[in-house]
Write a protein that holds these residues in place. Structure first.
Motif, PDB file in Angstrom:
ATOM      1  N   VAL A 323       0.843  -1.203   0.000  1.00  9.64           N
ATOM      2  CA  VAL A 323       0.000   0.000   0.000  1.00  9.64           C
ATOM      3  C   VAL A 323       0.876   1.249   0.000  1.00  9.64           C
ATOM      4  N   THR A 324       1.884   1.247   0.844  1.00  6.74           N
ATOM      5  CA  THR A 324       2.819   2.376   0.894  1.00  6.74           C
ATOM      6  C   THR A 324       3.563   2.530  -0.425  1.00  6.74           C
ATOM      7  N   ALA A 325       4.000   1.410  -0.985  1.00  8.30           N
ATOM      8  CA  ALA A 325       4.723   1.448  -2.261  1.00  8.30           C
ATOM      9  C   ALA A 325       3.868   2.072  -3.351  1.00  8.30           C
ATOM     10  N   LEU A 326       2.618   1.654  -3.446  1.00  4.98           N
ATOM     11  CA  LEU A 326       1.712   2.212  -4.452  1.00  4.98           C
ATOM     12  C   LEU A 326       1.448   3.691  -4.225  1.00  4.98           C
ATOM     13  N   GLU A 327       1.317   4.084  -2.959  1.00  2.00           N
ATOM     14  CA  GLU A 327       1.116   5.508  -2.654  1.00  2.00           C
ATOM     15  C   GLU A 327       2.304   6.337  -3.139  1.00  2.00           C
ATOM     16  N   GLY A 328       3.502   5.794  -2.972  1.00  2.00           N
ATOM     17  CA  GLY A 328       4.685   6.508  -3.429  1.00  2.00           C
ATOM     18  C   GLY A 328       4.724   6.641  -4.941  1.00  2.00           C
ATOM     19  N   ILE A 329       4.376   5.577  -5.645  1.00  4.33           N
ATOM     20  CA  ILE A 329       4.351   5.638  -7.108  1.00  4.33           C
ATOM     21  C   ILE A 329       3.309   6.646  -7.581  1.00  4.33           C
ATOM     22  N   GLU A 330       2.143   6.631  -6.951  1.00  2.00           N
ATOM     23  CA  GLU A 330       1.092   7.584  -7.320  1.00  2.00           C
ATOM     24  C   GLU A 330       1.507   9.019  -6.992  1.00  2.00           C
ATOM     25  N   ALA A 331       2.192   9.206  -5.864  1.00  2.00           N
ATOM     26  CA  ALA A 331       2.668  10.553  -5.508  1.00  2.00           C
ATOM     27  C   ALA A 331       3.651  11.064  -6.561  1.00  2.00           C
ATOM     28  N   PHE A 332       4.537  10.199  -7.028  1.00  2.00           N
ATOM     29  CA  PHE A 332       5.485  10.569  -8.076  1.00  2.00           C
ATOM     30  C   PHE A 332       4.744  10.902  -9.368  1.00  2.00           C
ATOM     31  N   ARG A 333       3.793  10.058  -9.745  1.00  2.00           N
ATOM     32  CA  ARG A 333       3.016  10.302 -10.972  1.00  2.00           C
ATOM     33  C   ARG A 333       2.263  11.619 -10.873  1.00  2.00           C
ATOM     34  N   ASN A 334       1.635  11.884  -9.741  1.00  2.00           N
ATOM     35  CA  ASN A 334       0.893  13.132  -9.571  1.00  2.00           C
ATOM     36  C   ASN A 334       1.813  14.345  -9.616  1.00  2.00           C
ATOM     37  N   PHE A 335       3.019  14.188  -9.085  1.00  2.01           N
ATOM     38  CA  PHE A 335       4.003  15.265  -9.161  1.00  2.01           C
ATOM     39  C   PHE A 335       4.334  15.578 -10.617  1.00  2.01           C
ATOM     40  N   LEU A 336       4.577  14.547 -11.415  1.00  2.00           N
ATOM     41  CA  LEU A 336       4.914  14.756 -12.826  1.00  2.00           C
ATOM     42  C   LEU A 336       3.763  15.432 -13.566  1.00  2.00           C
ATOM     43  N   ILE A 337       2.545  15.016 -13.274  1.00  2.00           N
ATOM     44  CA  ILE A 337       1.378  15.649 -13.899  1.00  2.00           C
ATOM     45  C   ILE A 337       1.284  17.112 -13.473  1.00  2.00           C
ATOM     46  N   SER A 338       1.602  17.389 -12.209  1.00  2.00           N
ATOM     47  CA  SER A 338       1.487  18.753 -11.691  1.00  2.00           C
ATOM     48  C   SER A 338       2.462  19.726 -12.348  1.00  2.00           C
ATOM     49  N   ILE A 339       3.578  19.213 -12.861  1.00  2.00           N
ATOM     50  CA  ILE A 339       4.544  20.104 -13.525  1.00  2.00           C
ATOM     51  C   ILE A 339       4.334  20.143 -15.041  1.00  2.00           C
ATOM     52  N   GLY A 340       3.230  19.515 -15.496  1.00  2.88           N
ATOM     53  CA  GLY A 340       2.859  19.639 -16.898  1.00  2.88           C
ATOM     54  C   GLY A 340       3.221  18.485 -17.795  1.00  2.88           C
ATOM     55  N   MET A 341       3.593  17.358 -17.210  1.00  4.00           N
ATOM     56  CA  MET A 341       3.950  16.197 -18.009  1.00  4.00           C
ATOM     57  C   MET A 341       2.705  15.383 -18.391  1.00  4.00           C
ATOM     58  N   PRO A 342       2.754  14.677 -19.531  1.00  6.18           N
ATOM     59  CA  PRO A 342       1.611  13.851 -19.937  1.00  6.18           C
ATOM     60  C   PRO A 342       1.443  12.647 -19.017  1.00  6.18           C
ATOM     61  N   LYS A 343       0.211  12.112 -18.996  1.00  4.30           N
ATOM     62  CA  LYS A 343      -0.054  11.003 -18.082  1.00  4.30           C
ATOM     63  C   LYS A 343      -0.405   9.705 -18.789  1.00  4.30           C
ATOM     64  N   ASN A 344      -0.568   9.734 -20.130  1.00  8.23           N
ATOM     65  CA  ASN A 344      -0.936   8.509 -20.835  1.00  8.23           C
ATOM     66  C   ASN A 344      -0.534   8.601 -22.305  1.00  8.23           C
ATOM     67  N   PHE A 345      -0.780   7.521 -23.022  1.00  2.08           N
ATOM     68  CA  PHE A 345      -0.442   7.447 -24.445  1.00  2.08           C
ATOM     69  C   PHE A 345      -1.063   8.598 -25.231  1.00  2.08           C
ATOM     70  N   GLU A 346      -2.340   8.853 -24.988  1.00  6.22           N
ATOM     71  CA  GLU A 346      -3.044   9.868 -25.764  1.00  6.22           C
ATOM     72  C   GLU A 346      -2.367  11.229 -25.637  1.00  6.22           C
ATOM     73  N   GLU A 347      -2.037  11.631 -24.410  1.00  5.92           N
ATOM     74  CA  GLU A 347      -1.415  12.935 -24.202  1.00  5.92           C
ATOM     75  C   GLU A 347       0.004  12.983 -24.758  1.00  5.92           C
ATOM     76  N   LEU A 348       0.647  11.822 -24.846  1.00  7.25           N
ATOM     77  CA  LEU A 348       1.999  11.754 -25.392  1.00  7.25           C
ATOM     78  C   LEU A 348       1.993  11.752 -26.913  1.00  7.25           C
ATOM     79  N   GLY A 349       0.862  11.387 -27.504  1.00  7.40           N
ATOM     80  CA  GLY A 349       0.784  11.259 -28.955  1.00  7.40           C
ATOM     81  C   GLY A 349       1.089   9.857 -29.445  1.00  7.40           C
ATOM     82  N   ALA A 350       1.094   8.885 -28.530  1.00  5.23           N
ATOM     83  CA  ALA A 350       1.347   7.495 -28.893  1.00  5.23           C
ATOM     84  C   ALA A 350       0.034   6.785 -29.199  1.00  5.23           C
TER      85      ALA A 350
END
Length: 391
Positions: A323-350
């Motif tokens: 549970v803690t491990a997943l929370e950390g991965i999600e926190a990292f993902r949310n951080f990347l989204i917060s600075i303007g990074m894409p979150k999936n294939f569609e936003e990346l253009g893949a």
């Protein structure tokens, strides 16, 4: 901790206006005729290229130029640079730009004094000799200014592959954080993501008792977590840019990676995305890393839980560390989204329909045996599932 050797001889000149000393450093490290290698655009418009030329001329040195480097640098320009260096008797390569320009410069430096095809180095041959390389960095991202590594895309087959060798570590690197202040927010965020990826790729290790490098990596991740939002909010924040620029160098000169096995599966998986779609490498990593981390998490759930607690501020659940491990991965993902990074294939253009092609080149291209190895060895089915998690 495992046995290791570590050799990092690059001379760093850090701070404002240091690009005006480029000619002095080229001369100090033996250059007499220089290839100035760059992309274009802002390097020219900002006057940086003219300042560099003037600095070289003040030292009585001659130079030739080769512009045109693009993100995800191509083999065609490398071949052009090698031919130019041989024709003109160049004895020093000066990269003015970001990681793409530096990587292209390293490839030219290795290929110029090699009798075979420079691509041999990107198929596993170690680089033992090269012309000396210097750099003037314009974006904090790849860490190529302090590393023995280079990544090039071969246009035939669009294979994106890496080469390595201490011979291509830059002799000097000029790091002026002010040169990064005009970068668009997306490029700044992509660079920050790449830096954090270099740290995570080393953190995911199967080596035991590597607390020193664990703590170094965690400190640099905390720095990036703190400084990146500051510089996105205020692009002219010199101090934040300075901390990011030095963190980027430390993240990839391997001082954080000695004595431990490393991962690099996220980079390998992403390379196929940026090769096929020509997306920003950091943006591709932002989509790739969370998927890879979730897929391999159970291989060593406590390693993911540890970074979750130490970097992302999660509370440790000792009864359910996953549970803690997943929370950390999600926190990292949310951080990347917060600075303007894409979150999936569609936003990346893949495209989902390209997944079989991505997996084929990743696992079978250039003579690979159907797997990629790192923290966990992944086969074609694993890689397919990871790409599908990004959709």
């Amino acid at each position: 901790m495992e046995n290791f050797t570590f050799y990092s001889p690059t001379f760093f000149a850090f701070g404002k206006d240091t690009e005006n000393q480029a000619g002095e450093y080229v001369k100090r490290f033996g250059g007499t005729k220089v290839l100035i290698h760059y992309g274009g655009g802002s390097v020219i418009r900002s006057g940086l290229l003219d300042r560099v030329k003037a600095s070289i001329e003040r030292e009585g040195l001659s130079y030739v130029e080769l512009g045109g480097v693009k993100p995800n640098p191509r083999s065609g320009l490398v071949y052009e640079g090698i031919d130019l260096c041989k024709k003109e008797g160049v004895d020093f390569i000066l990269a003015v730009g970001g990681g793409s320009t530096i990587d292209s410069s390293k490839a030219i430096a290795a290929g110029t004094i090699y009798d075979g095809d420079f691509w041999d180095f990107y198929q596993g041959k170690r680089i033992e000799n090269a012309l000396p390389v210097g750099t003037i960095l314009t974006i904090a991202a790849a860490g190529s200014e302090g590393s023995p590594d280079s990544v090039i895309t071969k246009e035939e087959g669009m294979l994106k592959r890496g080469a390595s060798g201490d011979a291509i570590r830059p002799k000097f690197s000029i790091l002026n954080p002010a040169l990064t202040q005009t970068l668009p927010a997306y490029q700044t965020a992509s660079g920050a993501t790449d830096i954090m990826a270099h740290l995570y790729e080393r953190y995911l290790t199967n080596s035991k008792d590597v607390e020193v490098t664990d703590r170094l990596i965690e400190a640099l991740l905390l720095t990036m977590k703190h400084e990146t939002p500051r510089v996105i909010a205020d692009p002219d924040n010199y101090e934040a840019r300075a901390n990011i620029m030095w963190a980027g160098m430390m993240a990839h000169n391997n001082s954080c990676g000695v004595g431990r096995s490393q991962d690099w599966n996220s980079h390998n998986i992403e390379h196929e995305l940026s090769a096929l779609y020509d997306c920003a490498h950091g943006a591709g990593l932002a989509v790739t890393m969370p998927a890879v981390f979730k897929y391999v998490m159970n291989h060593d759930v406590m390693r993911f839980a540890k970074v979750a607690v130490r970097v992302w501020g999660c509370q440790m659940d000792f009864d359910h560390p996953e549970v803690t491990a997943l929370e950390g991965i999600e926190a990292f993902r949310n951080f990347l989204i917060s600075i303007g990074m894409p979150k999936n294939f569609e936003e990346l253009g893949a495209k989902k329909e390209d997944i079989p092609k991505l997996v084929e080149v990743l696992c079978r291209g250039d003579g690979r045996d159907g797997t990629i190895s790192g923290f966990v060895t992944l086969d074609e089915d694993d890689c397919t599932m990871i790409y599908e998690m990004m959709v």
